[in-house]
Enzyme design. Structure first.
Site, PDB file in Angstrom:
ATOM      1  N   HIS A 175       0.836  -1.199   0.000  1.00 19.17           N
ATOM      2  CA  HIS A 175       0.000   0.000   0.000  1.00 19.17           C
ATOM      3  C   HIS A 175       0.875   1.254   0.000  1.00 19.17           C
ATOM      4  O   HIS A 175       0.649   2.189  -0.787  1.00 19.17           O
ATOM      5  CB  HIS A 175      -0.914  -0.003   1.223  1.00 19.17           C
ATOM      6  CG  HIS A 175      -1.738   1.229   1.382  1.00 19.17           C
ATOM      7  ND1 HIS A 175      -3.008   1.365   0.861  1.00 19.17           N
ATOM      8  CD2 HIS A 175      -1.472   2.414   1.994  1.00 19.17           C
ATOM      9  CE1 HIS A 175      -3.497   2.556   1.148  1.00 19.17           C
ATOM     10  NE2 HIS A 175      -2.575   3.215   1.841  1.00 19.17           N
ATOM     11  N   GLU A 176       1.883   1.274   0.867  1.00 19.42           N
ATOM     12  CA  GLU A 176       2.768   2.443   0.948  1.00 19.42           C
ATOM     13  C   GLU A 176       3.644   2.556  -0.299  1.00 19.42           C
ATOM     14  O   GLU A 176       3.917   3.661  -0.785  1.00 19.42           O
ATOM     15  CB  GLU A 176       3.630   2.363   2.210  1.00 19.42           C
ATOM     16  CG  GLU A 176       2.853   2.276   3.519  1.00 19.42           C
ATOM     17  CD  GLU A 176       1.854   3.398   3.697  1.00 19.42           C
ATOM     18  OE1 GLU A 176       2.038   4.485   3.098  1.00 19.42           O
ATOM     19  OE2 GLU A 176       0.872   3.198   4.443  1.00 19.42           O
ATOM     20  N   HIS A 226       1.718   4.309  -2.958  1.00 21.34           N
ATOM     21  CA  HIS A 226       1.727   5.771  -2.816  1.00 21.34           C
ATOM     22  C   HIS A 226       2.990   6.349  -3.460  1.00 21.34           C
ATOM     23  O   HIS A 226       2.937   7.382  -4.141  1.00 21.34           O
ATOM     24  CB  HIS A 226       1.687   6.161  -1.341  1.00 21.34           C
ATOM     25  CG  HIS A 226       0.326   6.123  -0.730  1.00 21.34           C
ATOM     26  ND1 HIS A 226      -0.748   6.801  -1.261  1.00 21.34           N
ATOM     27  CD2 HIS A 226      -0.141   5.496   0.385  1.00 21.34           C
ATOM     28  CE1 HIS A 226      -1.826   6.595  -0.514  1.00 21.34           C
ATOM     29  NE2 HIS A 226      -1.482   5.815   0.483  1.00 21.34           N
ATOM     30  N   GLU A 247      -6.311   6.891  -1.485  1.00 19.98           N
ATOM     31  CA  GLU A 247      -6.264   5.691  -0.646  1.00 19.98           C
ATOM     32  C   GLU A 247      -6.902   4.507  -1.357  1.00 19.98           C
ATOM     33  O   GLU A 247      -6.430   3.368  -1.251  1.00 19.98           O
ATOM     34  CB  GLU A 247      -6.952   5.941   0.695  1.00 19.98           C
ATOM     35  CG  GLU A 247      -6.188   6.864   1.629  1.00 19.98           C
ATOM     36  CD  GLU A 247      -4.771   6.393   1.874  1.00 19.98           C
ATOM     37  OE1 GLU A 247      -4.579   5.198   2.212  1.00 19.98           O
ATOM     38  OE2 GLU A 247      -3.843   7.204   1.722  1.00 19.98           O
TER      39      GLU A 247
END
Length: 290
Positions: A139-140, A143, A219
């Site tokens: 997930h990070e 980003h 997100e």
């Protein structure tokens, strides 16, 4: 959430500092040309500086320590996962940091895809299994790969510019047209400065809704990208685990703003950096944003 919170806090602080300096040095001119030029410069300065200092500010704020030499099997495994995902996403290997915290949290920051940082709380590493940790890292990493911090900088810069321009423009109209006061008098200059500051605060709060909307939207895309990097099952499992660690009653109030999940009412949802976790899980189940 931490990366967005720190970015906005630094950005806002720099803008306030520039405003104060312009007043102290008599640079708060009210000509149209000056207003246009100064708003563009001031609007983007805070955002750009916030972006360039994002890693250092984040590490200092949470007390994180960069891991270069792993001290145990778990740290070594995390470094391998980060390297593996970096190769798949074709970005430079981010720095990895661990910070002591009672909250289950993680964040990514940095001024470019090839100069970034992933920080994970000690509590997250302790309470999540490896599949869930891998999904959180994915997930990070998403980003970083999506360039979310750079995009956030551009959006914040534009929002800042409009906020400052509208504030100074409206203050100029009120002071010089409606009040019809002497533009050279000290009192009118003081009224203009005070009115501008108040309007910047008001418009700034309203403009933050735009920035937060973008943050919430990103997100969903980061979740979707993480599901592809890890698996949808792992990402959903990680999100469900986060729901079990939302109690911040034993932590200082100033830490609450850093939490990845929290209970908020419908009005304050406009200022939330993240959508509710159950909504994010539903989006993954329906394969939205993929």
């Amino acid at each position: 959430m931490i990366r967005i919170f720190l970015f906005l806090l630094t950005n806002f602080s720099i803008i306030i500092l520039l405003f104060i300096l312009s007043v102290l040095f008599g640079l708060h001119n009210r000509s149209l040309l000056y207003i246009i030029c100064s708003t563009i410069i001031t609007g983007f300065t805070g955002s750009i500086i916030s972006l360039l200092l994002s890693k250092k500010i984040a590490l200092f704020t949470v007390g994180g320590k960069i891991i270069t030499e792993p001290k145990n099997e778990l740290e070594e495994w995390v470094l391998k996962i980060i390297k593996k995902q970096s190769l798949r996403l074709n970005v430079s290997n981010p720095e990895f940091a661990i910070y002591d915290s009672e909250s289950v949290n993680a964040f990514a920051t940095g001024y470019s895809k090839n100069s970034s940082l992933i920080a994970i709380s000690s509590m997250l590493l302790k309470n999540m299994n490896k599949k869930e940790i891998e999904a959180i890292i994915a997930h990070e990493m998403s980003h970083i790969s999506n360039g979310d911090m750079v995009t956030m900088t551009l959006i914040q810069g534009v929002v800042n510019t409009f906020t400052i321009f509208l504030s100074r423009g409206i203050a100029y109209i009120i002071c010089n047209i409606f009040l019809k006061s002497d533009t050279t008098s000290n009192k009118n200059k003081t009224d203009y400065v005070i009115l501008t500051f108040i309007l910047e605060l008001i418009f700034g709060i309203a403009a933050s809704c735009i920035t937060m909307w973008f943050s919430r939207k990103r997100e969903f895309y980061a979740d979707a990208s993480a599901a592809k990097l890890s698996s949808t099952k792992n990402m959903i499992s990680a999100l469900k685990s986060l729901q079990n660690y939302t109690d911040l009653s034993n932590e200082p109030k100033n830490v609450h703003a850093l939490c990845i999940n929290g209970k908020i009412n419908s009005f304050l949802d406009l200022f939330s950096t993240h959508p509710p976790i159950n909504v994010r899980i539903q989006a993954l189940n329906k394969k939205k944003y993929m």
